[in-house]
Design an enzyme around this catalytic site. Structure first.
Site, mmCIF file in Angstrom:
data_model
loop_
_atom_site.group_PDB
_atom_site.id
_atom_site.type_symbol
_atom_site.label_atom_id
_atom_site.label_comp_id
_atom_site.label_asym_id
_atom_site.label_seq_id
_atom_site.Cartn_x
_atom_site.Cartn_y
_atom_site.Cartn_z
ATOM 1 N N GLY A 81 69.165 21.058 10.372
ATOM 2 C CA GLY A 81 68.356 20.414 11.415
ATOM 3 C C GLY A 81 69.947 20.361 12.514
ATOM 4 N N GLY A 82 70.188 21.066 12.315
ATOM 5 C CA GLY A 82 71.709 21.512 13.741
ATOM 6 C C GLY A 82 71.892 21.529 14.634
ATOM 7 N N VAL A 110 71.054 14.745 16.536
ATOM 8 C CA VAL A 110 71.963 14.570 15.580
ATOM 9 C C VAL A 110 72.911 15.366 15.527
ATOM 10 C CG1 VAL A 110 72.656 13.208 13.936
ATOM 11 C CG2 VAL A 110 70.420 11.848 14.907
ATOM 12 N N TYR A 131 56.626 9.313 6.950
ATOM 13 C CA TYR A 131 57.930 9.120 6.925
ATOM 14 C C TYR A 131 58.807 7.871 5.850
ATOM 15 C CZ TYR A 131 62.487 9.598 10.009
ATOM 16 O OH TYR A 131 63.994 9.299 10.594
ATOM 17 N N LYS A 190 61.289 8.892 3.247
ATOM 18 C CA LYS A 190 62.515 8.603 3.585
ATOM 19 C C LYS A 190 63.502 8.644 1.850
ATOM 20 C CE LYS A 190 64.617 10.920 6.827
ATOM 21 N NZ LYS A 190 64.807 11.596 7.466
ATOM 22 N N PRO A 245 71.138 5.435 9.887
ATOM 23 C CA PRO A 245 71.274 5.213 11.574
ATOM 24 C C PRO A 245 70.423 4.047 11.722
ATOM 25 C CG PRO A 245 70.822 7.707 11.190
ATOM 26 C CD PRO A 245 70.648 6.860 9.549
ATOM 27 N N ARG A 258 60.050 9.691 31.438
ATOM 28 C CA ARG A 258 58.908 9.623 32.582
ATOM 29 C C ARG A 258 59.150 8.830 33.801
ATOM 30 N NH1 ARG A 258 54.722 5.563 30.953
ATOM 31 N NH2 ARG A 258 56.247 4.769 28.781
HETATM 32 P P1 NAP Z 1 65.216 15.481 16.583
HETATM 33 O O1 NAP Z 1 65.963 16.123 17.128
HETATM 34 O O2 NAP Z 1 63.893 15.866 15.929
HETATM 35 O O3 NAP Z 1 65.529 17.656 15.338
HETATM 36 C C1 NAP Z 1 64.936 17.551 14.397
HETATM 37 C C2 NAP Z 1 66.159 18.738 13.504
HETATM 38 O O4 NAP Z 1 64.868 19.266 12.045
HETATM 39 C C3 NAP Z 1 66.183 20.233 14.575
HETATM 40 O O5 NAP Z 1 67.008 21.088 14.174
HETATM 41 C C4 NAP Z 1 64.800 20.739 13.694
HETATM 42 O O6 NAP Z 1 64.683 22.165 13.557
HETATM 43 C C5 NAP Z 1 65.161 20.665 12.082
HETATM 44 N N1 NAP Z 1 63.541 20.505 11.178
HETATM 45 C C6 NAP Z 1 62.584 20.175 11.118
HETATM 46 N N2 NAP Z 1 61.603 20.639 10.722
HETATM 47 C C7 NAP Z 1 62.285 21.524 9.667
HETATM 48 C C8 NAP Z 1 61.741 22.513 9.504
HETATM 49 N N3 NAP Z 1 60.662 22.696 8.556
HETATM 50 N N4 NAP Z 1 63.313 23.399 8.427
HETATM 51 C C9 NAP Z 1 64.173 23.565 9.391
HETATM 52 N N5 NAP Z 1 64.254 22.430 9.695
HETATM 53 C C10 NAP Z 1 63.577 21.722 10.537
HETATM 54 O O7 NAP Z 1 65.364 15.063 14.939
HETATM 55 P P2 NAP Z 1 67.267 13.765 15.465
HETATM 56 O O8 NAP Z 1 66.802 12.473 15.602
HETATM 57 O O9 NAP Z 1 68.121 14.777 15.654
HETATM 58 O O10 NAP Z 1 66.903 13.140 13.518
HETATM 59 C C11 NAP Z 1 67.826 14.286 12.258
HETATM 60 C C12 NAP Z 1 68.314 13.206 11.407
HETATM 61 O O11 NAP Z 1 67.985 11.923 12.026
HETATM 62 C C13 NAP Z 1 66.659 13.072 11.195
HETATM 63 O O12 NAP Z 1 66.361 12.916 9.127
HETATM 64 C C14 NAP Z 1 65.981 11.530 11.149
HETATM 65 O O13 NAP Z 1 64.909 10.662 10.366
HETATM 66 C C15 NAP Z 1 67.297 10.987 11.071
HETATM 67 N N6 NAP Z 1 67.258 9.830 12.294
HETATM 68 C C16 NAP Z 1 66.509 9.762 13.232
HETATM 69 C C17 NAP Z 1 66.895 8.783 14.395
HETATM 70 C C18 NAP Z 1 66.503 8.871 15.447
HETATM 71 O O14 NAP Z 1 66.956 7.531 16.443
HETATM 72 N N7 NAP Z 1 66.256 10.800 16.298
HETATM 73 C C19 NAP Z 1 67.203 7.397 13.435
HETATM 74 C C20 NAP Z 1 67.592 7.402 12.283
HETATM 75 C C21 NAP Z 1 67.111 8.541 11.571
HETATM 76 P P3 NAP Z 1 64.112 22.341 15.206
HETATM 77 O O15 NAP Z 1 64.950 22.536 17.050
HETATM 78 O O16 NAP Z 1 64.296 24.790 13.865
HETATM 79 O O17 NAP Z 1 63.218 22.261 15.096
HETATM 80 O O1 GFB Z 2 61.566 5.065 19.070
HETATM 81 P P1 GFB Z 2 60.155 4.219 19.324
HETATM 82 O O2 GFB Z 2 59.184 5.451 19.752
HETATM 83 O O3 GFB Z 2 59.507 3.911 17.919
HETATM 84 O O4 GFB Z 2 59.991 2.482 19.966
HETATM 85 P P2 GFB Z 2 60.349 2.718 17.058
HETATM 86 C C1 GFB Z 2 58.703 2.338 20.508
HETATM 87 C C2 GFB Z 2 58.855 1.060 20.959
HETATM 88 O O5 GFB Z 2 59.075 1.524 22.402
HETATM 89 C C3 GFB Z 2 57.807 0.132 20.800
HETATM 90 C C4 GFB Z 2 58.098 0.537 23.550
HETATM 91 O O6 GFB Z 2 57.428 -1.215 21.120
HETATM 92 C C5 GFB Z 2 57.453 1.195 22.284
HETATM 93 O O7 GFB Z 2 55.546 -0.005 22.673
HETATM 94 N N1 GFB Z 2 57.546 2.024 24.258
HETATM 95 C C6 GFB Z 2 57.602 1.574 25.564
HETATM 96 C C7 GFB Z 2 57.436 3.038 24.732
HETATM 97 N N2 GFB Z 2 57.391 2.638 26.234
HETATM 98 C C8 GFB Z 2 57.733 3.674 25.265
HETATM 99 C C9 GFB Z 2 57.315 5.647 25.351
HETATM 100 O O8 GFB Z 2 56.537 5.454 26.601
HETATM 101 N N3 GFB Z 2 57.196 5.726 24.349
HETATM 102 C C10 GFB Z 2 57.587 5.480 23.263
HETATM 103 N N4 GFB Z 2 57.557 6.055 21.993
HETATM 104 N N5 GFB Z 2 57.296 3.323 22.922
HETATM 105 C C11 GFB Z 2 60.296 4.655 15.373
HETATM 106 C C12 GFB Z 2 59.344 4.714 13.687
HETATM 107 O O9 GFB Z 2 60.597 3.476 15.226
HETATM 108 O O10 GFB Z 2 61.844 4.792 14.969
HETATM 109 C C13 GFB Z 2 60.392 6.523 13.788
HETATM 110 O O11 GFB Z 2 58.718 5.116 14.383
HETATM 111 C C14 GFB Z 2 61.477 6.185 13.973
HETATM 112 O O12 GFB Z 2 60.057 6.744 12.094
HETATM 113 C C15 GFB Z 2 62.662 5.945 14.550
HETATM 114 O O13 GFB Z 2 62.676 6.395 12.470
HETATM 115 C C16 GFB Z 2 64.056 5.795 14.170
HETATM 116 O O14 GFB Z 2 62.283 2.172 17.210
HETATM 117 O O15 GFB Z 2 59.460 2.103 16.937
#
Ligand code: NAP
Ligand code: GFB
Length: 320
Positions: free
Chosen positions: A9-10, A14, A139, A143, A166, A190
């Site tokens: 996921g490089g 993250v 999801y 996890k 995280p 947006r």
């Molecule tokens: P992201 O921006 O969507 O990146 C996902 C990464 O995983 C990309 O590098 C993607 O590669 C790779 N990937 C997806 N499917 C794959 C597959 N089948 N084989 C190989 N690589 C694959 O996600 P992120 O936000 O960086 O999340 C990274 C980690 O942090 C995840 O485990 C996520 O659950 C965790 N996390 C994220 C958040 C958050 O708010 N973003 C919060 C808590 C935990 P491509 O670029 O080629 O698609």
């Molecule tokens: O980051 P988010 O989509 O996911 O935030 P969660 C959702 C919150 O933001 C809700 C409000 O309260 C939405 O009503 N919101 C307002 C919006 N405008 C927008 C918009 O334009 N787009 C989105 N997406 N939300 C996720 C989990 O929950 O947290 C995932 O479902 C993941 O599995 C992620 O782990 C870290 O924080 O609610």
């Protein structure tokens, strides 16, 4: 012994932050070689692809970030895909890591996987104490199985397979897809469009009442690197900002709107889902391990992320 650190996921939010910190801030140690991969190089939901990747790089350490990831609305509409895809990826990476004698794997959970009905603040001991929120059960269970798998591998083979948890993450190179993104990149994308269109009204989905803790990706990257080098307990470690830094979606929308100098009115579409009303996490365990760590001020981190999107929107990631 030289370390070969494979970051799955490089190319994501993250992963690219870790790459930034390691490569652009000169944080790689002399005995470390860092490799950042993506799904084009190897589809980790496919076992043979996973083995081929490990044969190519022969990693000694793995930071496992690769996952199907998305915001609330993407999860709500795709729980089965989030469940199956992530179970396959996680099982392939852990089993292949064991087969290739990887010394340590640090995987990634999320504060959104904790029980929906719970006391607060949540801590590392509470992950399995009840069902997750219905919006992202697929999801969440995938996890949680990562944590269960870590414990099973540790019990059988005494390997150091651990995980971090995280809170919500944001920063440069996020997924800015309008339908599937998390709230920060979705609001940035947006609002960018609204300002360009000269809109007088901007719709924030939901009530704006839910509370979230947000960590800047570059701060998380530094913590990940520390964990890889220093944390060897199979128990997960929450990597979150302080409880006092929790903000509402309304406060977030106002902060991002101010960064765009949006002159219109923010309106709240309460017909859209709010998701979890809160998921307040304690970072007490982290603070005990790293008492001096300083999180980036959210106002400046959001300002940097907005500026990054304005400068890079043409090739920003839109993952459908
Ligand atoms: P992201 O921006 O969507 O990146 C996902 C990464 O995983 C990309 O590098 C993607 O590669 C790779 N990937 C997806 N499917 C794959 C597959 N089948 N084989 C190989 N690589 C694959 O996600 P992120 O936000 O960086 O999340 C990274 C980690 O942090 C995840 O485990 C996520 O659950 C965790 N996390 C994220 C958040 C958050 O708010 N973003 C919060 C808590 C935990 P491509 O670029 O080629 O698609
Ligand atoms: O980051 P988010 O989509 O996911 O935030 P969660 C959702 C919150 O933001 C809700 C409000 O309260 C939405 O009503 N919101 C307002 C919006 N405008 C927008 C918009 O334009 N787009 C989105 N997406 N939300 C996720 C989990 O929950 O947290 C995932 O479902 C993941 O599995 C992620 O782990 C870290 O924080 O609610």
């Amino acid at each position: 012994m030289n370390k070969i650190i494979l970051v799955t996921g490089g190319s994501g939010l993250v992963g690219s932050a870790i790459k930034d910190v390691v490569e652009h801030e000169g944080n790689a140690l002399p005995d470390e070689k860092w490799i950042f991969t993506n799904s084009k190089e190897a589809d980790l939901s496919n076992l043979q692809d996973t083995r081929t990747l490990f044969e190519k790089y022969k990693p000694t350490h793995v930071i496992h970030l690769a996952a199907m990831v998305g915001g609330l609305f993407h999860n709500m509409n795709n729980n089965l895909d989030f469940l199956r895809k992530n179970i396959h990826i996680n099982d392939n990476v852990l089993e292949t890591s064991y087969q290739f004698n990887v010394t340590k794997v640090v995987s990634c959970l999320s504060t959104c996987i904790f029980p929906d009905k719970t006391s607060y603040p949540i801590d590392e001991s509470m992950i399995h104490n009840g069902p997750p929120h219905s919006s992202n059960f697929g999801y969440s269970y995938a996890k949680r199985l990562l944590d269960i798998s870590n414990r099973a591998y540790h019990q059988k083979y005494e390997v150091v397979f651990t995980s971090v948890v995280p809170c919500n993450v944001y920063g440069p190179n996020d997924n800015f897809d309008l339908q599937n993104a998390h709230v920060v990149p979705a609001l940035i994308h947006r609002l960018y469009q609204a300002v360009n269109n000269g809109d007088k009204k901007f719709v924030v989905l939901g009530s704006g009442k839910p509370l979230r803790q947000f960590i800047y990706s570059l701060d998380l990257a530094k913590l990940f690197i520390w964990v890889l080098r220093n944390y060897n307990d199979v128990e997960p470690l929450i990597l979150s900002v302080d409880e006092k830094d929790e903000i509402s979606i309304r406060q977030l929308a106002e902060l991002i709107s101010k960064n765009f100098n949006f002159q219109g009115t923010l309106v709240y579409d309460t017909s859209a889902a709010d998701g979890q009303i809160k998921k307040t996490a304690s970072n007490k365990k982290l603070r005990q391990l790293l008492p001096d760590f300083e999180f980036t001020n959210m106002e400046s981190a959001i300002a940097h992320t907005v500026k990054w999107f304005q400068n890079n929107h043409k090739h920003a990631r839109l993952v459908n």
